[in-house]
Design a protein around this motif. Sequence first.
Motif, mmCIF file in Angstrom:
data_model
loop_
_atom_site.group_PDB
_atom_site.id
_atom_site.type_symbol
_atom_site.label_atom_id
_atom_site.label_comp_id
_atom_site.label_asym_id
_atom_site.label_seq_id
_atom_site.Cartn_x
_atom_site.Cartn_y
_atom_site.Cartn_z
ATOM 1 N N GLU A 129 22.327 -34.705 -84.259
ATOM 2 C CA GLU A 129 20.978 -34.643 -84.807
ATOM 3 C C GLU A 129 20.417 -33.238 -84.597
ATOM 4 O O GLU A 129 20.630 -32.634 -83.541
ATOM 5 N N ASP A 160 32.878 -53.810 -87.189
ATOM 6 C CA ASP A 160 32.954 -54.441 -85.878
ATOM 7 C C ASP A 160 31.565 -54.793 -85.371
ATOM 8 O O ASP A 160 30.564 -54.270 -85.850
ATOM 9 N N ARG A 175 21.624 -45.155 -98.630
ATOM 10 C CA ARG A 175 21.685 -45.421 -97.190
ATOM 11 C C ARG A 175 20.956 -46.713 -96.811
ATOM 12 O O ARG A 175 19.969 -47.087 -97.430
ATOM 13 N N ARG A 227 26.244 -54.320 -83.625
ATOM 14 C CA ARG A 227 25.672 -54.892 -84.856
ATOM 15 C C ARG A 227 26.298 -56.261 -85.068
ATOM 16 O O ARG A 227 27.524 -56.378 -85.126
ATOM 17 N N LEU A 244 33.531 -43.045 -93.739
ATOM 18 C CA LEU A 244 33.796 -42.558 -92.378
ATOM 19 C C LEU A 244 32.501 -42.228 -91.651
ATOM 20 O O LEU A 244 32.435 -42.290 -90.423
ATOM 21 N N TYR A 260 14.658 -44.754 -92.524
ATOM 22 C CA TYR A 260 13.965 -43.522 -92.144
ATOM 23 C C TYR A 260 14.275 -42.287 -92.978
ATOM 24 O O TYR A 260 13.745 -41.222 -92.744
ATOM 25 N N TYR A 261 15.127 -42.416 -93.984
ATOM 26 C CA TYR A 261 15.551 -41.205 -94.699
ATOM 27 C C TYR A 261 14.568 -40.716 -95.760
ATOM 28 O O TYR A 261 13.872 -41.496 -96.388
ATOM 29 N N GLN A 272 30.220 -44.866 -82.166
ATOM 30 C CA GLN A 272 29.807 -43.818 -83.110
ATOM 31 C C GLN A 272 29.703 -42.495 -82.390
ATOM 32 O O GLN A 272 29.196 -42.443 -81.275
ATOM 33 N N GLU A 295 22.404 -48.251 -83.564
ATOM 34 C CA GLU A 295 22.704 -46.889 -84.022
ATOM 35 C C GLU A 295 22.082 -45.921 -83.013
ATOM 36 O O GLU A 295 21.328 -46.343 -82.120
ATOM 37 N N GLU A 341 27.483 -58.231 -87.225
ATOM 38 C CA GLU A 341 27.924 -58.283 -88.622
ATOM 39 C C GLU A 341 29.012 -59.330 -88.752
ATOM 40 O O GLU A 341 29.604 -59.757 -87.765
ATOM 41 N N THR A 398 20.296 -42.799 -83.647
ATOM 42 C CA THR A 398 19.204 -41.881 -83.994
ATOM 43 C C THR A 398 17.870 -42.275 -83.347
ATOM 44 O O THR A 398 17.170 -41.423 -82.785
HETATM 45 P P1 HAM Z 1 25.238 -45.768 -90.564
HETATM 46 O O1 HAM Z 1 25.626 -45.459 -91.962
HETATM 47 O O2 HAM Z 1 24.580 -47.077 -90.331
HETATM 48 O O3 HAM Z 1 24.290 -44.587 -90.086
HETATM 49 O O4 HAM Z 1 26.505 -45.683 -89.624
HETATM 50 C C1 HAM Z 1 27.271 -44.509 -89.590
HETATM 51 C C2 HAM Z 1 28.745 -44.843 -89.528
HETATM 52 O O5 HAM Z 1 29.029 -45.710 -88.436
HETATM 53 C C3 HAM Z 1 29.290 -45.583 -90.724
HETATM 54 O O6 HAM Z 1 29.553 -44.701 -91.785
HETATM 55 C C4 HAM Z 1 30.570 -46.165 -90.155
HETATM 56 O O7 HAM Z 1 31.578 -45.163 -90.069
HETATM 57 C C5 HAM Z 1 30.147 -46.512 -88.751
HETATM 58 N N1 HAM Z 1 29.777 -47.922 -88.684
HETATM 59 C C6 HAM Z 1 28.589 -48.486 -88.968
HETATM 60 N N2 HAM Z 1 28.624 -49.814 -88.792
HETATM 61 C C7 HAM Z 1 29.868 -50.105 -88.380
HETATM 62 C C8 HAM Z 1 30.546 -51.310 -88.005
HETATM 63 N N3 HAM Z 1 29.932 -52.479 -87.998
HETATM 64 N N4 HAM Z 1 31.841 -51.215 -87.615
HETATM 65 C C9 HAM Z 1 32.477 -50.037 -87.600
HETATM 66 N N5 HAM Z 1 31.896 -48.869 -87.923
HETATM 67 C C10 HAM Z 1 30.616 -48.904 -88.318
HETATM 68 C C11 HAM Z 1 23.715 -44.515 -88.858
HETATM 69 O O8 HAM Z 1 24.010 -45.204 -87.935
HETATM 70 C C12 HAM Z 1 22.696 -43.390 -88.729
HETATM 71 N N6 HAM Z 1 22.143 -43.431 -87.363
HETATM 72 C C13 HAM Z 1 23.329 -42.045 -89.023
HETATM 73 C C14 HAM Z 1 22.362 -40.917 -88.862
HETATM 74 C C15 HAM Z 1 22.278 -40.093 -87.816
HETATM 75 N N7 HAM Z 1 21.413 -40.591 -89.717
HETATM 76 C C16 HAM Z 1 20.739 -39.566 -89.237
HETATM 77 N N8 HAM Z 1 21.225 -39.258 -88.074
#
Ligand code: HAM
Length: 459
Positions: free
Chosen positions: A130, A121, A257, A112, A282, A261-262, A126, A80, A114, A82
């Motif tokens: 911030e 994926d 979530r 990731r 989304l 960290y939230y 992404q 991610e 997964e 952040t």
């Molecule tokens: P997250 O919910 O882990 O948050 O990911 C944000 C978005 O990334 C998800 O809602 C989804 O749209 C997309 N996403 C996550 N994993 C996958 C995957 N394996 N395949 C496709 N799309 C995916 C974060 O990553 C935090 N860093 C958000 C954040 C920013 N919080 C504070 N600042």
Amino acid sequence: MIQRQKGCNDIYGREAKVWKYIDTVIDAMMEKYNYNYIRTPIFEATELFHRGVGETTDIVTKESYDFEDKGGRKITLRPEGTAGVVRSFIENKMYGDPNQPVKVYYNGTMYRYERPQSGRDRELTQFGMEILGSDDPLTDAEIISAAVNVFKMLGLKEIKVNLNSLGDNESRDNYRKALVDYFKPHINELCEDCVERLEKNPLRILDCKVDAENEVLKNAPKTLDYLTEESRDRFEKVQEYLEIMQIDYTINPNIVRGLDYYNHTVFEIEAKVEGFGSNNVLGGGGRYNGLVNQLDGPETPCVGFASGIGRLVKALELEEVKVPIVEDIDLFIMYVNEEEKKYAAYLTQELRLAGFIVDTEYTGRSLKGQFKQADRLNAKYICVLNSEDLDNNEVKIKNNKTKEEEVISLDALIYYLDEKLTTEVEDDECDCGCGHHHEHGECEHGECKCSHHHEEKGE
Ligand code: HAM
């Protein structure tokens, strides 16, 4: 044959144009909100994510791509954005910049490990934003509004903002205790991982993918019942600003979530369009006031959001949003002999530098084959070079739709094409005066078919 890795995608052809279009919408909206673009490395020290995202989160325990480099360093491909932004904020002492808060956005690949499935994926892209350095509830609302407005500008309508608050540390501690008390008698009904989570981080039980449908989880205590008065007031302020900004939202106490960290505001934006399947979030984000300090920086309140571009592409497709991508070219230049080919090389160069979308023949097709190729490329104009015309300093230019042909002096070619291609745009223009869509033929006979644009104009 070597195949691509599981959970990775090749994006090409029309789909690649849609991705590019999404990037331009993101850039345009982020500029309006005055966020600066930031690029941080795709790999970081493993420790960053363990300390930043959380030792007990799925993306760290199960899904991270870890390796040792040739120098023996422990490296992780970022799951991610952040944590990397926060590291950069600290390392580059951005907290010392008088221009606070620091508002940044990024757009890049994350990794990731997964179980691959639709919408999940292993290599994902992404975009995220911030705000570092402000605890004002207005920034929480601004992040949500920026996310929603990117989606709206893309033309998405079927979206839903789910909002919740985890509160401050005291609220979280109270909630943690309530969760442990609640889950203990149900321990035998939980999966193996959740039993472990109960000890280490009971909040993580709530986003367990295995136990997602378990009634015990559904009936668990809700965060909002454990907020301190201060946290509750703060949450109300966020809602008030959202209402002022006319951003629709629903309070959803199930949003906790999946990252550690939230605190305070957390939110997710869902696609409500049919056919999306279970991975229909989304994007999501929230406030993370402790993270900068936890990574050895000064106390800095922050809030952010991220969204998966692949899921946005799918949402656009399912909502059948007309994406204004260029699928035609201005001119296709044809030739038969080597002398004409050399001239084609010269002319393509001249016209491209003058701003036209120009292509020519590269595979030795016959003239008939070149006409077909011009049609495949949706060429608006075609030009068959011919030595005799060139000796007279002329070329024949044909409108590929009307088949009208004109002989044009080479010196006047740029002016000719400029006038023709601009006039066509004007001819197609309707009363709404936006100019933008008409280039792509979406407006006809003075009636704009795209409700999207009229909404923007408040019509
Ligand atoms: P997250 O919910 O882990 O948050 O990911 C944000 C978005 O990334 C998800 O809602 C989804 O749209 C997309 N996403 C996550 N994993 C996958 C995957 N394996 N395949 C496709 N799309 C995916 C974060 O990553 C935090 N860093 C958000 C954040 C920013 N919080 C504070 N600042």
